[in-house]
Design an enzyme around this catalytic site. Structure first.
Site, mmCIF file in Angstrom:
data_model
loop_
_atom_site.group_PDB
_atom_site.id
_atom_site.type_symbol
_atom_site.label_atom_id
_atom_site.label_comp_id
_atom_site.label_asym_id
_atom_site.label_seq_id
_atom_site.Cartn_x
_atom_site.Cartn_y
_atom_site.Cartn_z
ATOM 1 N N PHE A 298 9.759 9.719 7.596
ATOM 2 C CA PHE A 298 9.061 8.689 6.804
ATOM 3 C C PHE A 298 9.706 7.322 6.999
ATOM 4 O O PHE A 298 9.035 6.316 7.147
ATOM 5 C CB PHE A 298 9.111 9.024 5.313
ATOM 6 N N ASP B 130 -2.799 1.649 7.228
ATOM 7 C CA ASP B 130 -2.456 1.704 8.654
ATOM 8 C C ASP B 130 -3.601 2.331 9.419
ATOM 9 O O ASP B 130 -4.200 3.299 8.955
ATOM 10 C CB ASP B 130 -1.187 2.548 8.859
ATOM 11 N N HIS C 97 8.299 -5.629 6.010
ATOM 12 C CA HIS C 97 7.331 -4.738 6.648
ATOM 13 C C HIS C 97 7.641 -4.666 8.150
ATOM 14 O O HIS C 97 7.930 -5.697 8.771
ATOM 15 C CB HIS C 97 5.911 -5.276 6.400
ATOM 16 N N HIS D 80 8.688 3.208 -9.742
ATOM 17 C CA HIS D 80 7.521 3.966 -9.287
ATOM 18 C C HIS D 80 8.095 5.063 -8.389
ATOM 19 O O HIS D 80 8.625 4.771 -7.313
ATOM 20 C CB HIS D 80 6.587 3.043 -8.494
ATOM 21 N N SER E 31 6.230 5.106 -13.391
ATOM 22 C CA SER E 31 5.046 5.783 -12.847
ATOM 23 C C SER E 31 5.442 6.778 -11.765
ATOM 24 O O SER E 31 6.549 6.707 -11.217
ATOM 25 C CB SER E 31 4.075 4.743 -12.280
ATOM 26 N N TYR F 235 7.951 -5.390 0.166
ATOM 27 C CA TYR F 235 8.887 -4.780 1.136
ATOM 28 C C TYR F 235 10.244 -5.491 1.095
ATOM 29 O O TYR F 235 10.467 -6.456 1.835
ATOM 30 C CB TYR F 235 8.283 -4.854 2.556
ATOM 31 N N GLN G 57 8.177 -0.794 -1.383
ATOM 32 C CA GLN G 57 8.491 0.309 -0.485
ATOM 33 C C GLN G 57 9.849 0.845 -0.947
ATOM 34 O O GLN G 57 10.646 0.098 -1.548
ATOM 35 C CB GLN G 57 8.579 -0.229 0.954
ATOM 36 N N GLU H 60 3.867 8.754 -8.193
ATOM 37 C CA GLU H 60 2.808 8.744 -7.173
ATOM 38 C C GLU H 60 2.570 10.161 -6.631
ATOM 39 O O GLU H 60 3.514 10.907 -6.399
ATOM 40 C CB GLU H 60 3.244 7.822 -6.029
HETATM 41 P P1 FAD Z 1 -0.321 -6.340 4.126
HETATM 42 O O1 FAD Z 1 0.205 -6.936 2.884
HETATM 43 O O2 FAD Z 1 -1.661 -6.776 4.591
HETATM 44 O O3 FAD Z 1 0.761 -6.616 5.264
HETATM 45 C C1 FAD Z 1 0.715 -5.907 6.502
HETATM 46 C C2 FAD Z 1 1.456 -6.702 7.564
HETATM 47 O O4 FAD Z 1 0.683 -7.851 7.930
HETATM 48 C C3 FAD Z 1 2.813 -7.251 7.141
HETATM 49 O O5 FAD Z 1 3.651 -7.256 8.267
HETATM 50 C C4 FAD Z 1 2.520 -8.676 6.693
HETATM 51 O O6 FAD Z 1 3.626 -9.548 6.825
HETATM 52 C C5 FAD Z 1 1.399 -9.056 7.673
HETATM 53 N N1 FAD Z 1 0.408 -9.971 7.075
HETATM 54 C C6 FAD Z 1 -0.124 -9.907 5.832
HETATM 55 N N2 FAD Z 1 -1.037 -10.890 5.644
HETATM 56 C C7 FAD Z 1 -1.088 -11.571 6.797
HETATM 57 C C8 FAD Z 1 -1.848 -12.669 7.253
HETATM 58 N N3 FAD Z 1 -2.752 -13.247 6.439
HETATM 59 N N4 FAD Z 1 -1.642 -13.113 8.518
HETATM 60 C C9 FAD Z 1 -0.752 -12.517 9.347
HETATM 61 N N5 FAD Z 1 0.006 -11.461 8.964
HETATM 62 C C10 FAD Z 1 -0.172 -10.986 7.717
HETATM 63 N N6 FAD Z 1 -0.724 3.568 3.084
HETATM 64 C C11 FAD Z 1 -1.834 4.347 3.057
HETATM 65 O O7 FAD Z 1 -2.467 4.562 4.102
HETATM 66 N N7 FAD Z 1 -2.293 4.894 1.885
HETATM 67 C C12 FAD Z 1 -1.664 4.697 0.702
HETATM 68 O O8 FAD Z 1 -2.096 5.201 -0.338
HETATM 69 C C13 FAD Z 1 -0.484 3.878 0.702
HETATM 70 N N8 FAD Z 1 0.172 3.598 -0.454
HETATM 71 C C14 FAD Z 1 1.246 2.752 -0.430
HETATM 72 C C15 FAD Z 1 1.867 2.417 -1.641
HETATM 73 C C16 FAD Z 1 2.956 1.556 -1.666
HETATM 74 C C17 FAD Z 1 3.590 1.210 -2.998
HETATM 75 C C18 FAD Z 1 3.475 1.026 -0.445
HETATM 76 C C19 FAD Z 1 4.684 0.122 -0.457
HETATM 77 C C20 FAD Z 1 2.864 1.346 0.756
HETATM 78 C C21 FAD Z 1 1.736 2.193 0.792
HETATM 79 N N9 FAD Z 1 1.080 2.514 1.971
HETATM 80 C C22 FAD Z 1 -0.044 3.326 1.942
HETATM 81 C C23 FAD Z 1 1.554 1.982 3.257
HETATM 82 C C24 FAD Z 1 0.852 0.668 3.629
HETATM 83 O O9 FAD Z 1 -0.525 0.871 3.795
HETATM 84 C C25 FAD Z 1 1.470 0.181 4.944
HETATM 85 O O10 FAD Z 1 2.788 -0.231 4.723
HETATM 86 C C26 FAD Z 1 0.671 -0.877 5.691
HETATM 87 O O11 FAD Z 1 1.225 -1.000 7.000
HETATM 88 C C27 FAD Z 1 0.720 -2.262 5.068
HETATM 89 O O12 FAD Z 1 -0.025 -2.348 3.944
HETATM 90 P P2 FAD Z 1 0.096 -3.668 2.994
HETATM 91 O O13 FAD Z 1 -0.895 -3.525 1.941
HETATM 92 O O14 FAD Z 1 1.503 -3.898 2.635
HETATM 93 O O15 FAD Z 1 -0.365 -4.763 4.085
#
Ligand code: FAD
Length: 297
Positions: free
Chosen positions: A215, A106, A148, A265, A12, A144, A175, A14
């Site tokens: 980045f 974020d 992360h 990806h 894929s 990650y 990532q 992006e």
């Molecule tokens: P989560 O999985 O929620 O994790 C975030 C942090 O919180 C981690 O440190 C995790 O260990 C911790 N955590 C998770 N669950 C819990 C819990 N229940 N209790 C305590 N801690 C917890 N960003 C954008 O803004 N737009 C995009 O389109 C975008 N696309 C992306 C695509 C990919 C493939 C990737 C890898 C990243 C992308 N990002 C994007 C970045 C992403 O939004 C950031 O990395 C963000 O900081 C974390 O998102 P996540 O969904 O991994 O979060």
């Protein structure tokens, strides 16, 4: 890596939503070139780089209609009220979109806790999408291999990843990283925790030094010292950077394929050249008719 070997390959690209008519024209050219390679789907980021929800929706619908290839919107939950998330999900459903990349996202710097919406983590978003729409969507989540940057520890990050999978994720996209061992070890740790779903490797082609450093600093991806030193030596020589970047990324992908990674990806940055060169070097055949990831889309 044994669990990954049973999955069919997924490829894929992006994109991020274009913000000017000129950028829109450029994305159409990129998209058409990459569509000829026969990827399984294109994905479109959400909120990254200041883009809006509407721009993600429009770009996804445009890709789907003009290429006939599956298009998967990213959706992040942080800062958004549940009603707004529900509306967005339903809008995609109405438009016949069958897959999502579910993320926490974020917070923009300076935004307060009060504006953080109702869901705090991506596992809660996955749970919400499943509760609202059942099995309708194929849901990808982020993984990650180098952990992360905000994770309390590597072990806690792995547990949090497991939580997203248990909430109903269908597959994961990592990532980007340049050390294949980080990926292999991450997948092995998942296997040991009983986490079994395709973990597709996110690949960032190297095309510039400063942007890559910026980045990587923000997302916590490590650029190995030997890569950084060589990139710095190239200075403004864009062709040298491009050729080196294609070589390094091709070798990374070769190692990942040999180790059993179930696909790639590509973070295309809305550019086709490096992705096409890597694709060609790897001899990736068209997978469009080989895999029907989201049959009904
Ligand atoms: P989560 O999985 O929620 O994790 C975030 C942090 O919180 C981690 O440190 C995790 O260990 C911790 N955590 C998770 N669950 C819990 C819990 N229940 N209790 C305590 N801690 C917890 N960003 C954008 O803004 N737009 C995009 O389109 C975008 N696309 C992306 C695509 C990919 C493939 C990737 C890898 C990243 C992308 N990002 C994007 C970045 C992403 O939004 C950031 O990395 C963000 O900081 C974390 O998102 P996540 O969904 O991994 O979060």
């Amino acid at each position: 890596m044994e669990t990954q070997k049973k999955y069919r390959r997924t490829l894929s690209f992006e994109f991020f939503p274009p913000r000017t008519p000129e950028a829109e024209g450029k994305l159409q050219v990129t998209r058409d070139k990459l569509a000829k390679l026969g990827p399984n789907y294109f994905s479109v980021t959400f909120g990254a780089g200041g883009s809006t929800r509407d721009q993600t929706f429009e770009t996804v619908v445009d890709i789907k209609e003009s290429t006939g290839i599956h298009a998967s919107p990213h959706l992040s939950c942080i800062g958004l009220p549940l009603d707004s998330l529900r509306d967005t999900i339903n809008k995609y459903k109405d438009a016949g979109i069958r897959s999502l990349v579910a993320l926490r996202g974020d917070m923009p710097s300076g935004a307060g806790v009060a504006s953080q919406g109702s869901l705090r983590y991506a596992n809660e978003l996955v749970e919400f999408v499943r509760k609202e729409t059942g099995d309708y969507f194929h849901i990808d989540v982020a993984a990650y291999p180098e952990f992360h940057p905000q994770a309390a520890s590597a072990a806690a990050d792995l547990q949090n990843f497991k939580r997203k999978v248990e909430a109903g994720a269908s597959s994961a996209i990592t990532q980007y990283f340049y050390n294949p061992d980080a990926y292999f070890r991450f997948v092995d740790s998942c296997e040991k925790m009983g986490v079994d779903l395709p973990i597709v490797a996110g690949i960032m082609p190297i095309t510039t030094c400063t942007q890559l450093m910026r980045f990587s600093e923000a997302c916590g991806a490590e650029i190995p010292r030997w890569i950084l030193k060589r990139l710095r030596d190239f200075g403004d020589d864009r062709i040298a950077i491009r050729n080196f970047g294609i070589d390094v990324t091709t070798e990374l992908c070769e190692k990942l394929l040999a180790g059993g990674a179930p696909g790639f990806h590509f973070y295309s940055m809305n550019q086709s050249e490096a992705c096409m060169a890597i694709w060609q070097n790897l001899g990736l055949e068209s997978t469009a008719d080989q895999v029907d990831r989201v049959a009904a889309q």
